[in-house]
Design an enzyme around this catalytic site. Structure first.
Site, PDB file in Angstrom:
ATOM      1  N   ASP A  94     -16.054  -3.238  -5.079  1.00 39.45           N
ATOM      2  CA  ASP A  94     -16.148  -4.461  -4.290  1.00 39.45           C
ATOM      3  C   ASP A  94     -17.601  -4.916  -4.288  1.00 39.45           C
ATOM      4  O   ASP A  94     -18.514  -4.097  -4.491  1.00 39.45           O
ATOM      5  CB  ASP A  94     -15.669  -4.211  -2.849  1.00 39.45           C
ATOM      6  CG  ASP A  94     -15.286  -5.505  -2.134  1.00 39.45           C
ATOM      7  OD1 ASP A  94     -14.075  -5.824  -2.116  1.00 39.45           O
ATOM      8  OD2 ASP A  94     -16.173  -6.184  -1.613  1.00 39.45           O
ATOM      9  N   CYS A 142      -2.287 -13.666  -3.360  1.00 38.93           N
ATOM     10  CA  CYS A 142      -2.059 -14.133  -1.988  1.00 38.93           C
ATOM     11  C   CYS A 142      -2.164 -15.653  -1.899  1.00 38.93           C
ATOM     12  O   CYS A 142      -2.241 -16.206  -0.811  1.00 38.93           O
ATOM     13  CB  CYS A 142      -3.057 -13.476  -1.030  1.00 38.93           C
ATOM     14  SG  CYS A 142      -4.791 -13.878  -1.367  1.00 38.93           S
ATOM     15  N   ASP A 149      -6.051  -6.638  -6.436  1.00 40.24           N
ATOM     16  CA  ASP A 149      -5.728  -7.370  -5.212  1.00 40.24           C
ATOM     17  C   ASP A 149      -6.873  -8.309  -4.851  1.00 40.24           C
ATOM     18  O   ASP A 149      -7.620  -8.077  -3.901  1.00 40.24           O
ATOM     19  CB  ASP A 149      -5.459  -6.375  -4.077  1.00 40.24           C
ATOM     20  CG  ASP A 149      -5.000  -7.065  -2.800  1.00 40.24           C
ATOM     21  OD1 ASP A 149      -4.428  -8.160  -2.887  1.00 40.24           O
ATOM     22  OD2 ASP A 149      -5.210  -6.498  -1.708  1.00 40.24           O
ATOM     23  N   ARG A 203       0.837  -1.203   0.000  1.00 41.47           N
ATOM     24  CA  ARG A 203       0.000   0.000   0.000  1.00 41.47           C
ATOM     25  C   ARG A 203       0.872   1.254   0.000  1.00 41.47           C
ATOM     26  O   ARG A 203       0.619   2.208  -0.746  1.00 41.47           O
ATOM     27  CB  ARG A 203      -0.945  -0.002   1.206  1.00 41.47           C
ATOM     28  CG  ARG A 203      -2.093  -0.982   1.104  1.00 41.47           C
ATOM     29  CD  ARG A 203      -3.130  -0.757   2.191  1.00 41.47           C
ATOM     30  NE  ARG A 203      -2.714  -1.227   3.500  1.00 41.47           N
ATOM     31  CZ  ARG A 203      -2.973  -2.428   3.996  1.00 41.47           C
ATOM     32  NH1 ARG A 203      -3.613  -3.320   3.267  1.00 41.47           N
ATOM     33  NH2 ARG A 203      -2.600  -2.765   5.217  1.00 41.47           N
ATOM     34  N   PHE A 234     -11.422  -5.171  -6.039  1.00 37.99           N
ATOM     35  CA  PHE A 234     -11.509  -5.986  -4.826  1.00 37.99           C
ATOM     36  C   PHE A 234     -11.044  -5.148  -3.637  1.00 37.99           C
ATOM     37  O   PHE A 234     -10.187  -5.558  -2.843  1.00 37.99           O
ATOM     38  CB  PHE A 234     -10.658  -7.258  -4.948  1.00 37.99           C
ATOM     39  CG  PHE A 234     -10.958  -8.087  -6.167  1.00 37.99           C
ATOM     40  CD1 PHE A 234     -12.052  -8.937  -6.191  1.00 37.99           C
ATOM     41  CD2 PHE A 234     -10.161  -7.998  -7.297  1.00 37.99           C
ATOM     42  CE1 PHE A 234     -12.330  -9.717  -7.314  1.00 37.99           C
ATOM     43  CE2 PHE A 234     -10.428  -8.762  -8.424  1.00 37.99           C
ATOM     44  CZ  PHE A 234     -11.516  -9.619  -8.436  1.00 37.99           C
TER      45      PHE A 234
END
Length: 397
Positions: free
Chosen positions: A249, A341, A301, A211, A227
């Site tokens: 989102d 991730c 992300d 970030r 997202f």
């Protein structure tokens, strides 16, 4: 007498290199009758003592090592590990002005199956292994010795517990129930965390460094934050001087929190400088492409697409699809900040996925920077599986 497991001949190599897992296929015999989570002694085939470990009779990872030294796994053990973990993070906490950080990163902090995040005076625990569950009470006692002023809340509502023969559970372990909003700070940015209802333990602390690094790409730019969850990257984009930020989102509560986060940071979000858009990102990207809408910067992300080796291919295709669409709606010279991730997706494979996305998008793409999980999500040299978050800054021509 402590129960014991003896390994198949030749299966002790990883333990001698201090890797903390013993798989079921590597066990020759079990002596005694160890119960779920109970501490066992681990021996090589020749009878040499190797480690103290937590036994899990239903998991493929049949034992997780607590210690490679002969010692009791008791309150003093947990106090020592917690104090060591805090000490390792002190410079990071001071450097980034953190009031929210990862205190315990499971195997990487020699506490397998235990994840603990600290948000102000709340410690939030995820206990994902039989050994963690078996030692829950003594763990709480150790936490209170190290952080006597803290409340402790459990967020073990994770499906992976089923592999350990455990039910999902949440609730207060000590002190007060967390309020709807706990405000933490990182790098001068305030963020509201919902410990009870938020994702994981309440917030994605692992993207903190990314970030911060994203700010150098956003000044005077139109930014699409995909997202977005509670708007982490969007907040840094606003702080970095972005001209406009769209946070997209599917969760309206998350978007409401994202807007609240912008307000508590006193960012100027008037005249649609910050937009909080309830939308399916896959559909939204296609709509923007069909409409000819373009952006200077896109943050990609997404949640974990690869949960097991069985869906690695489908997950990789999902990553390729969203990154291809993002490339198609970036202005020439635009920046794609993209992340995965999924621990089962290696950095090399993720790079190949981005390369394939560039071919399908018909764009020339240059890798200009690499990212990984924040520094408090440390990685033990003997446990490479602790590295899971990877990302790239790409210039799209």
């Amino acid at each position: 007498m402590t129960p014991a497991i003896y390994l198949v001949k030749g299966r002790d190599k990883s333990l001698r290199r201090k890797h903390p897992w013993v798989f079921s296929r590597g066990i020759q015999r079990v002596e005694g009758d160890p119960q779920s989570g109970e501490t066992v002694d681990v021996y090589a085939n020749d009878g040499k003592w190797l480690a103290k470990a937590a036994y899990s009779p239903t998991s493929q990872i049949r034992a997780r090592v607590w210690s490679f030294e002969k010692r009791d796994i008791d309150k003093a053990f947990f106090v020592e590990k917690i104090q060591q973990a805090q000490l390792l993070r002190e410079d990071i906490i001071e450097r980034d002005g953190l009031t929210g950080y990862r205190l315990i990163a499971a195997e990487s902090d020699s506490l397998p199956g235990i994840t603990i995040d600290k948000f102000q005076n709340y410690l939030v625990c995820q206990l994902l292994s039989a050994g963690a569950e078996h030692n829950k009470n003594v763990l709480v006692e150790a936490l209170l010795e190290c952080f006597p002023e803290c409340n402790i809340y459990e967020r073990s509502d994770v499906a992976v517990r089923k592999k350990e023969g455990l039910e999902q559970t949440v609730g207060v372990l000590h002190g007060d129930t967390p309020p709807e909003s706990v405000i933490i700070e990182e790098n001068g940015v305030k963020i509201s965390v919902d410990i009870i209802n938020g994702h994981k333990t309440g917030f994605y602390l692992d993207q903190r460094d990314s970030r911060k690094e994203s700010m150098k790409y956003v000044k005077d730019k139109d930014v699409l934050n995909c997202f977005s969850y509670t708007g982490g990257f969007g907040l840094y984009a606003l702080k970095g001087g972005a001209k406009r930020v769209i946070n997209a989102d599917v969760s309206q509560p998350a978007l409401d929190t994202a807007k609240y986060n912008a307000e508590i940071n006193e960012f100027d979000i008037s005249k649609k400088r910050a937009v909080f858009l309830n939308a399916d990102v896959f559909k939204l990207l296609r709509e923007y492409r069909d409409q000819g809408t373009k952006f200077d910067v896109i943050v990609m992300d997404p949640p974990k697409f690869v949960s097991s080796k069985n869906n690695l291919t489908s997950g990789a295709n999902g990553y390729k699809d969203i990154n291809m669409l993002a490339m198609q709606i970036l202005k020439p010279g635009g920046t794609l900040l993209t992340y995965s991730c999924s621990g089962l997706m290696s950095a090399d494979l993720f790079q190949k996925v981005i390369a394939d996305a560039a071919l399908d998008a018909g764009r020339s793409v240059k890798f200009v920077e690499r990212f990984e999980q924040a520094a408090d999500h440390l990685i033990d040299t003997a446990y490479p599986e602790g590295f899971y978050l990877k990302g790239f800054a790409c210039k799209v021509l």
